[in-house]
Design an enzyme around this catalytic site. Sequence first.
Site: not given
Ligand code: PGA
Ligand code: ZN
Length: 422
Positions: A40, A153, A162, A203, A239, A282, A307, A332, A360, A383
Amino acid sequence: EIISVRGREIIDSRGEPTVEAEVELAGGAVGRASVPSGASTGIFEAHELRDEDALRFHGHGVLKAVGHVNGTIADIVRGMDASRQADVDRAMLAADGTENKTVLGANAILAVSLAAARAAARAMHIPFYRYLGGTMAHILPVPMMNILNGGKHASNNIDIQEFMIVPVGAHSFREALQWGSEVYHALGVLLRKRGLPTAVGDEGGFAPDLRNDEEALQMIVEAIEASGRTTDEIGLAVDAAASEWYADGQYTLPKRKQRLKTDELIGYLKELTRRFPILSIEDGLSDRDWSGWKTLTQELPIQLVGDDLFVTNTRRLRKGIGERAGNSILVKINQIGTLTETFEAIDMARDAGYTAVISHRSGETEDTSIADIAVAAGTGQIKTGAPARTERTAKYNRLLRIEEELGEAAVYAGKSVMWYRK
Ligand code: PGA
Ligand code: ZN
Protein backbone atom coordinates in the site's frame (compact mmCIF):
# COMPACT_ATOMS: atom_id res chain seq x y z
CA GLU A 1 37.54 3.71 4.24
CA ILE A 2 35.18 1.98 1.80
CA ILE A 3 37.11 -0.31 -0.53
CA SER A 4 34.28 -2.19 -2.21
CA VAL A 5 30.53 -2.17 -2.69
CA ARG A 6 28.60 -5.10 -4.03
CA GLY A 7 24.90 -5.39 -4.79
CA ARG A 8 22.73 -8.39 -5.50
CA GLU A 9 19.13 -9.29 -6.20
CA ILE A 10 17.51 -11.35 -3.41
CA ILE A 11 13.86 -12.10 -2.64
CA ASP A 12 11.67 -10.69 0.10
CA SER A 13 8.94 -12.20 2.30
CA ARG A 14 6.43 -12.09 -0.57
CA GLY A 15 8.88 -13.79 -2.91
CA GLU A 16 9.43 -10.54 -4.80
CA PRO A 17 12.95 -9.41 -5.75
CA THR A 18 14.69 -6.72 -3.70
CA VAL A 19 18.16 -5.21 -3.31
CA GLU A 20 20.89 -6.34 -0.94
CA ALA A 21 24.25 -4.60 -0.62
CA GLU A 22 27.58 -5.31 1.03
CA VAL A 23 30.07 -2.62 1.87
CA GLU A 24 33.64 -3.59 2.73
CA LEU A 25 36.10 -1.35 4.56
CA ALA A 26 39.88 -1.23 4.35
CA GLY A 27 40.28 -2.93 7.75
CA GLY A 28 38.22 -5.90 6.56
CA ALA A 29 34.90 -5.04 8.21
CA VAL A 30 31.88 -5.86 6.05
CA GLY A 31 28.36 -4.49 6.46
CA ARG A 32 25.36 -6.08 4.77
CA ALA A 33 21.84 -4.70 4.42
CA SER A 34 18.72 -5.38 2.40
CA VAL A 35 15.72 -3.28 1.50
CA PRO A 36 12.02 -3.82 2.27
CA SER A 37 9.09 -3.06 -0.05
CA GLY A 38 5.49 -1.87 0.46
CA ALA A 39 2.18 -2.94 -1.08
CA SER A 40 0.00 0.00 0.00
CA THR A 41 2.71 2.36 -1.15
CA GLY A 42 2.17 6.10 -0.71
CA ILE A 43 2.20 8.09 -3.96
CA PHE A 44 4.71 10.54 -2.46
CA GLU A 45 7.31 7.90 -1.56
CA ALA A 46 10.83 7.87 -2.97
CA HIS A 47 11.12 5.83 -6.16
CA GLU A 48 11.57 2.07 -5.96
CA LEU A 49 13.41 1.21 -9.17
CA ARG A 50 12.14 -1.96 -10.86
CA ASP A 51 13.29 -3.38 -14.19
CA GLU A 52 9.86 -3.47 -15.89
CA ASP A 53 11.21 -6.40 -17.89
CA ALA A 54 8.21 -8.69 -18.22
CA LEU A 55 10.45 -11.69 -18.87
CA ARG A 56 11.87 -11.65 -15.34
CA PHE A 57 9.89 -11.71 -12.06
CA HIS A 58 6.81 -10.38 -13.90
CA GLY A 59 8.61 -7.08 -14.41
CA HIS A 60 9.53 -6.69 -10.72
CA GLY A 61 13.24 -7.50 -11.07
CA VAL A 62 15.75 -5.08 -9.53
CA LEU A 63 18.80 -5.71 -11.69
CA LYS A 64 18.89 -2.06 -12.77
CA ALA A 65 19.08 -0.95 -9.14
CA VAL A 66 21.71 -3.59 -8.44
CA GLY A 67 23.61 -2.32 -11.47
CA HIS A 68 23.61 1.17 -9.95
CA VAL A 69 24.94 -0.22 -6.65
CA ASN A 70 27.78 -1.98 -8.46
CA GLY A 71 28.39 0.89 -10.87
CA THR A 72 27.64 4.55 -10.16
CA ILE A 73 27.24 4.21 -6.39
CA ALA A 74 30.31 2.01 -5.88
CA ASP A 75 32.36 4.49 -7.90
CA ILE A 76 31.34 7.51 -5.83
CA VAL A 77 31.50 6.02 -2.32
CA ARG A 78 34.72 4.06 -2.80
CA GLY A 79 37.44 5.79 -0.78
CA MET A 80 34.93 7.56 1.48
CA ASP A 81 34.90 7.23 5.28
CA ALA A 82 31.92 4.95 6.04
CA SER A 83 31.46 6.54 9.46
CA ARG A 84 30.67 9.87 7.81
CA GLN A 85 27.11 8.81 7.09
CA ALA A 86 25.84 12.22 6.03
CA ASP A 87 28.68 12.56 3.50
CA VAL A 88 28.10 9.10 2.07
CA ASP A 89 24.34 9.73 1.79
CA ARG A 90 24.77 13.20 0.34
CA ALA A 91 27.19 11.92 -2.30
CA MET A 92 24.60 9.38 -3.44
CA LEU A 93 21.83 12.00 -3.43
CA ALA A 94 23.98 14.31 -5.52
CA ALA A 95 24.78 11.54 -8.00
CA ASP A 96 21.07 10.82 -8.33
CA GLY A 97 20.13 14.47 -8.57
CA THR A 98 16.35 14.03 -8.44
CA GLU A 99 13.74 14.81 -5.81
CA ASN A 100 12.46 11.24 -5.56
CA LYS A 101 15.63 9.27 -6.33
CA THR A 102 14.22 8.18 -9.66
CA VAL A 103 17.59 7.82 -11.40
CA LEU A 104 19.49 5.45 -9.09
CA GLY A 105 16.43 4.21 -7.19
CA ALA A 106 15.74 4.59 -3.47
CA ASN A 107 16.19 0.82 -3.16
CA ALA A 108 19.77 1.03 -4.50
CA ILE A 109 20.64 4.08 -2.37
CA LEU A 110 19.14 2.74 0.87
CA ALA A 111 20.91 -0.63 0.59
CA VAL A 112 24.27 1.14 0.47
CA SER A 113 23.34 3.76 3.08
CA LEU A 114 22.51 1.01 5.58
CA ALA A 115 25.35 -1.32 4.62
CA ALA A 116 27.90 1.48 5.02
CA ALA A 117 26.60 2.22 8.53
CA ARG A 118 26.70 -1.45 9.44
CA ALA A 119 30.25 -1.75 8.17
CA ALA A 120 31.33 1.28 10.22
CA ALA A 121 29.71 -0.18 13.36
CA ARG A 122 31.52 -3.47 12.72
CA ALA A 123 34.83 -1.70 12.30
CA MET A 124 34.32 0.05 15.66
CA HIS A 125 33.18 -3.21 17.31
CA ILE A 126 30.02 -1.66 18.69
CA PRO A 127 26.40 -2.81 18.33
CA PHE A 128 24.45 -1.13 15.57
CA TYR A 129 21.99 0.64 17.89
CA ARG A 130 24.86 2.15 19.86
CA TYR A 131 26.72 3.15 16.72
CA LEU A 132 23.62 5.03 15.51
CA GLY A 133 22.34 6.27 18.86
CA GLY A 134 25.36 6.71 21.10
CA THR A 135 26.13 5.33 24.54
CA MET A 136 22.91 6.72 26.03
CA ALA A 137 20.58 4.76 23.73
CA HIS A 138 18.54 2.63 26.13
CA ILE A 139 14.80 2.94 25.38
CA LEU A 140 13.12 -0.26 24.19
CA PRO A 141 10.09 0.46 22.01
CA VAL A 142 6.50 -0.55 22.63
CA PRO A 143 5.68 -2.99 19.82
CA MET A 144 2.55 -2.41 17.77
CA MET A 145 1.79 -5.97 16.74
CA ASN A 146 -0.48 -6.50 13.77
CA ILE A 147 -2.51 -9.60 14.55
CA LEU A 148 -5.37 -9.22 12.08
CA ASN A 149 -4.83 -8.18 8.46
CA GLY A 150 -7.24 -6.67 5.95
CA GLY A 151 -7.10 -4.17 3.10
CA LYS A 152 -4.39 -4.75 0.53
CA HIS A 153 -2.52 -7.13 2.83
CA ALA A 154 -5.14 -9.86 2.80
CA SER A 155 -7.71 -11.28 0.43
CA ASN A 156 -10.57 -11.17 2.93
CA ASN A 157 -13.54 -8.80 3.32
CA ILE A 158 -11.99 -6.40 5.89
CA ASP A 159 -11.30 -2.81 4.77
CA ILE A 160 -9.00 -1.61 7.56
CA GLN A 161 -5.51 -2.80 6.68
CA GLU A 162 -4.05 -3.47 10.13
CA PHE A 163 -5.45 -4.28 13.56
CA MET A 164 -2.70 -4.06 16.16
CA ILE A 165 -2.26 -4.75 19.85
CA VAL A 166 -0.11 -2.39 21.90
CA PRO A 167 1.10 -3.79 25.24
CA VAL A 168 1.68 -0.42 26.91
CA GLY A 169 1.26 -1.91 30.41
CA ALA A 170 4.13 -4.40 30.18
CA HIS A 171 7.23 -3.81 32.27
CA SER A 172 9.81 -4.85 29.72
CA PHE A 173 10.03 -5.51 26.00
CA ARG A 174 10.32 -9.21 26.76
CA GLU A 175 7.03 -9.15 28.65
CA ALA A 176 5.36 -7.08 25.92
CA LEU A 177 6.35 -9.67 23.32
CA GLN A 178 5.14 -12.52 25.53
CA TRP A 179 1.76 -10.83 25.96
CA GLY A 180 1.56 -10.21 22.24
CA SER A 181 2.23 -13.85 21.45
CA GLU A 182 -0.36 -14.96 24.02
CA VAL A 183 -3.06 -12.69 22.56
CA TYR A 184 -2.16 -13.77 19.03
CA HIS A 185 -2.70 -17.41 19.94
CA ALA A 186 -5.84 -16.63 21.95
CA LEU A 187 -7.21 -14.99 18.80
CA GLY A 188 -6.30 -18.09 16.81
CA VAL A 189 -8.31 -20.21 19.24
CA LEU A 190 -11.33 -17.87 18.98
CA LEU A 191 -11.21 -18.03 15.19
CA ARG A 192 -11.00 -21.82 15.14
CA LYS A 193 -13.94 -22.04 17.57
CA ARG A 194 -16.04 -20.12 15.08
CA GLY A 195 -14.86 -22.29 12.24
CA LEU A 196 -12.91 -19.42 10.66
CA PRO A 197 -9.60 -19.90 8.82
CA THR A 198 -6.34 -19.07 10.58
CA ALA A 199 -4.30 -18.48 7.44
CA VAL A 200 -2.26 -15.29 7.75
CA GLY A 201 -1.74 -12.12 5.70
CA ASP A 202 1.46 -10.42 4.55
CA GLU A 203 2.43 -9.20 8.00
CA GLY A 204 1.62 -12.41 9.84
CA GLY A 205 -1.79 -11.42 11.23
CA PHE A 206 -4.82 -13.65 10.72
CA ALA A 207 -6.95 -12.79 7.70
CA PRO A 208 -10.44 -14.22 8.22
CA ASP A 209 -13.65 -13.06 6.60
CA LEU A 210 -15.72 -11.37 9.31
CA ARG A 211 -19.05 -9.54 9.41
CA ASN A 212 -17.30 -6.18 9.40
CA ASP A 213 -14.31 -4.23 10.74
CA GLU A 214 -16.02 -3.72 14.12
CA GLU A 215 -16.22 -7.47 14.60
CA ALA A 216 -12.46 -7.64 14.08
CA LEU A 217 -11.93 -5.13 16.92
CA GLN A 218 -14.42 -6.98 19.10
CA MET A 219 -12.65 -10.31 18.59
CA ILE A 220 -9.28 -8.79 19.46
CA VAL A 221 -10.69 -7.38 22.71
CA GLU A 222 -12.03 -10.86 23.46
CA ALA A 223 -8.62 -12.35 22.71
CA ILE A 224 -6.93 -9.88 25.07
CA GLU A 225 -9.35 -10.84 27.85
CA ALA A 226 -9.12 -14.55 27.05
CA SER A 227 -5.36 -14.30 27.51
CA GLY A 228 -5.88 -12.92 31.00
CA ARG A 229 -5.04 -9.25 30.29
CA THR A 230 -7.04 -6.06 30.46
CA THR A 231 -7.42 -3.43 27.77
CA ASP A 232 -5.55 -1.04 30.08
CA GLU A 233 -2.54 -3.30 29.81
CA ILE A 234 -2.94 -3.94 26.09
CA GLY A 235 -4.54 -1.26 23.95
CA LEU A 236 -5.47 -1.34 20.28
CA ALA A 237 -4.14 0.50 17.24
CA VAL A 238 -5.32 0.48 13.65
CA ASP A 239 -3.84 1.45 10.30
CA ALA A 240 -6.77 2.30 8.05
CA ALA A 241 -4.45 2.98 5.07
CA ALA A 242 -7.27 5.26 3.89
CA SER A 243 -5.26 6.67 0.96
CA GLU A 244 -6.15 3.40 -0.73
CA TRP A 245 -9.85 4.31 -0.44
CA TYR A 246 -9.62 7.86 -1.73
CA ALA A 247 -10.64 9.10 -5.15
CA ASP A 248 -12.34 12.30 -6.33
CA GLY A 249 -12.63 13.70 -2.80
CA GLN A 250 -14.49 10.65 -1.49
CA TYR A 251 -13.68 7.46 0.33
CA THR A 252 -14.89 4.18 -1.12
CA LEU A 253 -14.36 1.27 1.24
CA PRO A 254 -13.83 -1.38 -1.43
CA LYS A 255 -14.78 -4.48 0.46
CA ARG A 256 -17.96 -3.28 2.14
CA LYS A 257 -18.67 -1.16 -0.96
CA GLN A 258 -19.52 1.91 1.05
CA ARG A 259 -18.93 5.53 0.04
CA LEU A 260 -18.08 8.11 2.69
CA LYS A 261 -17.34 11.83 2.69
CA THR A 262 -14.40 13.00 4.82
CA ASP A 263 -16.70 14.08 7.66
CA GLU A 264 -18.49 10.76 7.62
CA LEU A 265 -15.22 8.84 7.78
CA ILE A 266 -14.05 11.02 10.68
CA GLY A 267 -17.37 10.27 12.40
CA TYR A 268 -16.82 6.56 11.84
CA LEU A 269 -13.30 6.70 13.30
CA LYS A 270 -14.58 8.63 16.33
CA GLU A 271 -17.29 6.04 16.80
CA LEU A 272 -14.69 3.24 16.73
CA THR A 273 -12.59 4.99 19.39
CA ARG A 274 -15.68 5.38 21.58
CA ARG A 275 -16.49 1.70 21.38
CA PHE A 276 -13.00 0.22 21.51
CA PRO A 277 -9.78 0.97 23.48
CA ILE A 278 -7.96 2.43 20.46
CA LEU A 279 -4.79 4.34 21.34
CA SER A 280 -3.56 5.16 17.86
CA ILE A 281 -4.91 5.49 14.33
CA GLU A 282 -2.59 5.53 11.32
CA ASP A 283 -3.65 6.98 7.96
CA GLY A 284 -7.24 7.45 9.10
CA LEU A 285 -7.57 9.72 6.08
CA SER A 286 -5.89 10.05 2.68
CA ASP A 287 -2.50 11.58 1.91
CA ARG A 288 -4.30 14.11 -0.32
CA ASP A 289 -6.87 15.17 2.28
CA TRP A 290 -4.94 17.80 4.29
CA SER A 291 -8.04 19.66 5.44
CA GLY A 292 -9.62 16.42 6.63
CA TRP A 293 -6.45 15.63 8.59
CA LYS A 294 -6.64 19.02 10.31
CA THR A 295 -10.23 18.38 11.39
CA LEU A 296 -9.46 14.83 12.50
CA THR A 297 -6.55 16.08 14.62
CA GLN A 298 -8.72 18.71 16.30
CA GLU A 299 -11.52 16.30 17.02
CA LEU A 300 -9.81 13.08 18.05
CA PRO A 301 -7.42 13.32 21.04
CA ILE A 302 -5.42 10.15 20.41
CA GLN A 303 -2.21 9.40 18.54
CA LEU A 304 -2.81 10.08 14.82
CA VAL A 305 0.02 8.68 12.73
CA GLY A 306 0.85 9.90 9.24
CA ASP A 307 2.32 7.16 7.04
CA ASP A 308 1.33 7.82 3.41
CA LEU A 309 0.67 11.40 4.56
CA PHE A 310 4.29 12.16 5.52
CA VAL A 311 6.24 9.35 3.77
CA THR A 312 9.20 9.94 6.16
CA ASN A 313 9.83 13.13 4.19
CA THR A 314 10.77 16.32 6.05
CA ARG A 315 9.10 18.53 3.45
CA ARG A 316 5.75 16.83 3.92
CA LEU A 317 6.22 16.58 7.68
CA ARG A 318 7.01 20.31 7.91
CA LYS A 319 3.80 21.09 6.08
CA GLY A 320 1.88 18.77 8.42
CA ILE A 321 3.36 20.35 11.52
CA GLY A 322 2.50 23.81 10.19
CA GLU A 323 -1.07 22.80 9.48
CA ARG A 324 -1.43 20.71 12.67
CA ALA A 325 -2.23 17.61 10.66
CA GLY A 326 -1.69 14.50 12.77
CA ASN A 327 0.56 14.29 15.83
CA SER A 328 2.83 11.38 14.94
CA ILE A 329 4.91 10.13 12.01
CA LEU A 330 5.41 6.59 10.76
CA VAL A 331 9.08 6.17 9.87
CA LYS A 332 9.93 3.81 7.01
CA ILE A 333 13.52 3.87 5.83
CA ASN A 334 12.69 2.96 2.24
CA GLN A 335 10.05 5.69 1.90
CA ILE A 336 12.87 8.22 1.94
CA GLY A 337 15.92 6.12 1.04
CA THR A 338 18.83 7.16 3.31
CA LEU A 339 19.63 6.83 7.00
CA THR A 340 20.51 10.53 7.21
CA GLU A 341 17.12 11.66 5.95
CA THR A 342 15.39 9.10 8.18
CA PHE A 343 17.00 10.60 11.28
CA GLU A 344 16.23 14.13 10.03
CA ALA A 345 12.55 13.23 9.91
CA ILE A 346 12.68 11.73 13.42
CA ASP A 347 14.43 14.86 14.77
CA MET A 348 11.92 17.17 13.13
CA ALA A 349 9.04 15.20 14.62
CA ARG A 350 10.57 15.26 18.08
CA ASP A 351 11.20 19.02 17.94
CA ALA A 352 7.55 19.59 17.04
CA GLY A 353 6.24 17.35 19.83
CA TYR A 354 5.16 14.66 17.38
CA THR A 355 5.71 11.03 18.30
CA ALA A 356 7.48 8.68 15.86
CA VAL A 357 6.83 5.01 15.14
CA ILE A 358 9.64 3.09 13.43
CA SER A 359 8.11 0.72 10.89
CA HIS A 360 8.69 -2.30 8.69
CA ARG A 361 7.05 -2.77 5.26
CA SER A 362 4.60 -5.46 4.26
CA GLY A 363 7.37 -6.96 2.11
CA GLU A 364 10.35 -7.57 4.42
CA THR A 365 13.67 -9.40 4.54
CA GLU A 366 15.72 -10.89 7.37
CA ASP A 367 17.40 -7.49 7.85
CA THR A 368 16.85 -6.27 11.42
CA SER A 369 18.15 -2.69 11.10
CA ILE A 370 14.85 -1.10 12.13
CA ALA A 371 15.08 -2.72 15.58
CA ASP A 372 18.41 -1.00 16.17
CA ILE A 373 17.14 2.24 14.67
CA ALA A 374 14.18 2.24 17.10
CA VAL A 375 16.49 1.92 20.10
CA ALA A 376 19.03 4.36 18.67
CA ALA A 377 16.42 7.04 18.03
CA GLY A 378 14.66 6.29 21.31
CA THR A 379 11.24 6.93 19.79
CA GLY A 380 9.64 4.32 22.05
CA GLN A 381 7.43 2.73 19.38
CA ILE A 382 7.96 0.13 16.66
CA LYS A 383 5.54 -1.56 14.32
CA THR A 384 6.86 -4.71 12.73
CA GLY A 385 3.97 -7.10 12.26
CA ALA A 386 2.60 -10.10 14.08
CA PRO A 387 4.60 -12.00 16.69
CA ALA A 388 4.90 -14.67 13.98
CA ARG A 389 6.66 -15.14 10.59
CA THR A 390 10.42 -14.96 10.70
CA GLU A 391 10.83 -11.69 8.76
CA ARG A 392 8.70 -10.04 11.51
CA THR A 393 10.05 -11.94 14.52
CA ALA A 394 13.64 -11.28 13.42
CA LYS A 395 13.11 -7.66 14.48
CA TYR A 396 11.36 -8.55 17.74
CA ASN A 397 14.03 -11.11 18.57
CA ARG A 398 16.73 -8.56 17.85
CA LEU A 399 15.06 -6.26 20.39
CA LEU A 400 15.10 -9.07 22.97
CA ARG A 401 18.85 -9.36 22.50
CA ILE A 402 19.35 -5.59 22.74
CA GLU A 403 17.29 -5.49 25.95
CA GLU A 404 19.36 -8.32 27.40
CA GLU A 405 22.62 -6.64 26.44
CA LEU A 406 21.56 -3.31 27.99
CA GLY A 407 20.62 -5.12 31.19
CA GLU A 408 19.78 -2.73 34.01
CA ALA A 409 20.13 0.25 31.71
CA ALA A 410 17.23 -0.86 29.50
CA VAL A 411 13.98 1.06 29.90
CA TYR A 412 10.76 -0.16 28.28
CA ALA A 413 8.93 2.86 26.90
CA GLY A 414 5.49 1.73 28.17
CA LYS A 415 2.57 4.08 28.62
CA SER A 416 4.59 7.28 28.56
CA VAL A 417 5.09 7.17 24.79
CA MET A 418 1.39 7.53 24.00
CA TRP A 419 1.20 11.24 24.59
CA TYR A 420 -2.25 11.33 23.16
CA ARG A 421 -3.56 8.57 25.33
CA LYS A 422 -7.19 9.03 26.33
P1 PGA B 1 3.02 -1.28 3.20
O1 PGA B 1 2.08 -1.30 4.47
O2 PGA B 1 4.37 -1.68 3.62
O3 PGA B 1 2.34 -2.25 2.29
O4 PGA B 1 2.96 0.13 2.67
C1 PGA B 1 2.48 -0.88 5.74
C2 PGA B 1 1.71 0.33 6.18
O5 PGA B 1 0.82 0.83 5.45
O6 PGA B 1 1.98 0.83 7.26
ZN1 ZN C 1 0.42 2.48 7.02
